[in-house]
Design a protein around this motif. Structure first.
Motif, short mmCIF file in Angstrom:
data_model
loop_
_atom_site.label_atom_id
_atom_site.label_comp_id
_atom_site.label_asym_id
_atom_site.label_seq_id
_atom_site.Cartn_x
_atom_site.Cartn_y
_atom_site.Cartn_z
N LEU A 201 -16.37 14.43 -5.14
CA LEU A 201 -15.81 14.54 -4.50
C LEU A 201 -14.86 16.05 -5.53
CD1 LEU A 201 -14.42 11.55 -2.07
CD2 LEU A 201 -16.13 14.11 -1.16
N GLY A 202 -15.89 15.68 -6.64
CA GLY A 202 -14.29 15.86 -7.64
C GLY A 202 -13.24 15.54 -7.50
N LEU A 203 -13.04 14.84 -7.97
CA LEU A 203 -12.22 13.45 -7.92
C LEU A 203 -11.20 13.84 -9.67
CD1 LEU A 203 -12.47 10.09 -6.53
CD2 LEU A 203 -10.73 12.16 -5.29
N LYS A 204 -10.43 14.50 -9.43
CA LYS A 204 -9.93 14.89 -10.89
C LYS A 204 -8.50 13.75 -11.63
CE LYS A 204 -12.32 18.42 -10.87
NZ LYS A 204 -12.78 18.58 -12.09
N GLN A 205 -8.52 14.50 -12.55
CA GLN A 205 -7.02 12.67 -12.79
C GLN A 205 -5.68 12.99 -11.02
OE1 GLN A 205 -7.07 10.75 -15.04
NE2 GLN A 205 -4.88 10.32 -15.55
N PRO A 206 -5.34 11.94 -11.54
CA PRO A 206 -4.14 11.73 -10.80
C PRO A 206 -3.02 12.12 -10.51
CG PRO A 206 -5.04 9.51 -10.61
CD PRO A 206 -5.82 10.74 -11.57
N TRP A 207 -2.54 12.73 -9.90
CA TRP A 207 -0.66 13.74 -9.79
C TRP A 207 0.21 12.82 -9.60
CZ3 TRP A 207 2.18 14.93 -6.32
CH2 TRP A 207 1.39 14.45 -3.96
N LEU A 208 -0.76 11.86 -8.88
CA LEU A 208 0.50 10.87 -9.06
C LEU A 208 0.01 9.73 -8.38
CD1 LEU A 208 3.38 10.89 -7.87
CD2 LEU A 208 3.10 10.72 -5.65
N THR A 209 0.27 7.96 -8.86
CA THR A 209 0.06 6.61 -9.02
C THR A 209 0.82 6.16 -8.17
OG1 THR A 209 -1.61 7.29 -10.59
CG2 THR A 209 -1.47 4.93 -9.83
N LEU A 210 0.72 5.05 -7.03
CA LEU A 210 1.54 4.50 -6.82
C LEU A 210 0.96 2.91 -7.01
CD1 LEU A 210 2.19 5.91 -3.05
CD2 LEU A 210 3.67 5.89 -5.27
N ASP A 211 1.96 2.21 -7.46
CA ASP A 211 1.59 0.96 -7.50
C ASP A 211 2.85 -0.07 -6.88
OD1 ASP A 211 1.35 -1.65 -10.26
OD2 ASP A 211 3.14 -2.03 -9.03
N MET A 212 1.77 -1.25 -5.82
CA MET A 212 1.97 -2.01 -4.45
C MET A 212 1.83 -2.79 -5.58
SD MET A 212 0.35 0.20 -1.98
CE MET A 212 0.40 2.09 -2.19
N ASP A 213 3.18 -3.91 -6.00
CA ASP A 213 3.57 -5.38 -5.37
C ASP A 213 3.92 -5.68 -4.20
OD1 ASP A 213 2.88 -7.46 -7.31
OD2 ASP A 213 4.80 -7.42 -8.13
N LYS A 214 3.68 -7.39 -4.61
CA LYS A 214 3.78 -8.18 -3.11
C LYS A 214 3.35 -7.03 -2.00
CE LYS A 214 7.24 -10.48 -6.00
NZ LYS A 214 9.22 -10.51 -5.70
N LEU A 215 2.08 -6.54 -1.66
CA LEU A 215 2.16 -5.95 -0.86
C LEU A 215 1.83 -6.95 0.70
CD1 LEU A 215 0.99 -2.93 0.76
CD2 LEU A 215 -1.45 -3.51 -0.27
N CYS A 216 2.21 -6.30 1.17
CA CYS A 216 1.68 -7.00 3.07
C CYS A 216 1.17 -5.73 3.99
CB CYS A 216 3.05 -7.78 3.49
SG CYS A 216 2.36 -8.40 5.23
N LEU A 217 0.04 -6.13 4.31
CA LEU A 217 -0.54 -5.00 4.84
C LEU A 217 -0.97 -5.09 6.44
CD1 LEU A 217 -2.28 -2.30 5.60
CD2 LEU A 217 -3.92 -3.25 3.83
N THR A 218 -1.01 -4.60 7.25
CA THR A 218 -1.51 -4.44 8.48
C THR A 218 -2.31 -4.20 9.20
OG1 THR A 218 0.32 -6.60 8.87
CG2 THR A 218 -0.88 -5.78 10.72
N ALA A 219 -3.38 -3.91 9.50
CA ALA A 219 -4.53 -3.34 10.61
C ALA A 219 -4.55 -3.43 11.01
CB ALA A 219 -6.28 -3.63 9.15
N GLY A 220 -4.12 -2.55 12.05
CA GLY A 220 -4.19 -2.49 13.18
C GLY A 220 -5.73 -2.82 14.62
#
Length: 236
Positions: A201-220
């Motif tokens: 896929l040629g993934l290069k150095q990220p141009w943006l990285t998000l840090d997600m603390d206290k995450l709550c995810l609902t997969a519908g």
């Protein structure tokens, strides 16, 4: 093997990169029924999502999601997950049989180092956290990062996994991922060895990285929104 019925609620911590990927690199991974959404000429938006789901989750496990790009089908837009790995067999079965995701088992090592630089192939870095994902003797990826020093609690409508399109038994599925998290921007370094299944896929150095603390995810629960018309069937 047993797994929870949808929706799945997952709580913990995650890191999300945003990266531009060449459309020509991912076209063969995506059924022709889908249009690939272009962010820039010849580029789609993809990235890597690494998470650790713990107490309060319907299942506890680590997860690596590789989003090969954004796709569109019948007016619906979402991420296309080309590779996904977890360390929980019930999660593998549920991901495949409910959402049509190609989950595989892998090993996750989450490390913290406050005072010693992580060695890399060419130099040392000063990142304080690192997660390594392996299948047997093969390293899938290694991700080094620092936690955000500040953040704000908010819904996350711009993550790559907020809406997802997938396929299962000839059906085209669409489902939502409802994210809420304390969010921060961090520096990071992603290493994808040549032997990794998603190295092409040629993934290069990220141009943006998000840090997600206290995450709550609902997969519908997924909806059937169409059928594959071609002979190309993506194995769930």
């Amino acid at each position: 093997m047993t797994y929870p019925t949808p929706p799945w609620t997952l709580q913990g911590y995650a890191i999300q990169t945003l990266q531009l990927i060449d459309i020509e690199r991912v076209r063969s991974l995506i059924p022709p029924e889908f249009d690939i959404v272009s962010l820039l000429p010849g580029k789609t938006l993809g990235g890597v999502y690494l998470s650790l789901y713990g107490s309060g989750s319907v299942l506890e496990y680590s997860e690596l999601i590789v989003v090969a790009g954004r796709v569109r089908y019948s007016g619906k837009t979402g991420g296309w997950i080309s590779h996904i790995y977890v360390d929980n067999h019930d999660s593998v079965a549920g991901g495949r049989e409910i959402w049509g995701l190609p989950k595989e088992i892998a090993e996750f090592t989450w490390e913290k180092c406050d005072h010693v630089a992580w060695p890399t192939a060419n130099r040392s870095t000063r990142y304080h956290h690192r997660v390594t994902v392996r299948q047997g003797e093969n390293t899938l990826c290694r991700f080094s990062y620092n936690h955000a020093k500040f953040g704000w609690q908010m819904p996350l409508p711009l993550t790559l996994n907020d809406n997802v399109l997938s396929t299962l038994s000839g059906n085209i599925l669409y489902f939502n991922g409802d994210f809420k998290s304390r969010l921060g921007l961090v520096a990071s370094q992603l290493e994808v060895p040549p032997e990794s299944p998603f190295a092409n896929l040629g993934l290069k150095q990220p141009w943006l990285t998000l840090d997600m603390d206290k995450l709550c995810l609902t997969a519908g629960e997924p909806q059937v929104v169409g059928q594959l018309n071609s002979s190309l069937m993506i194995q769930a």
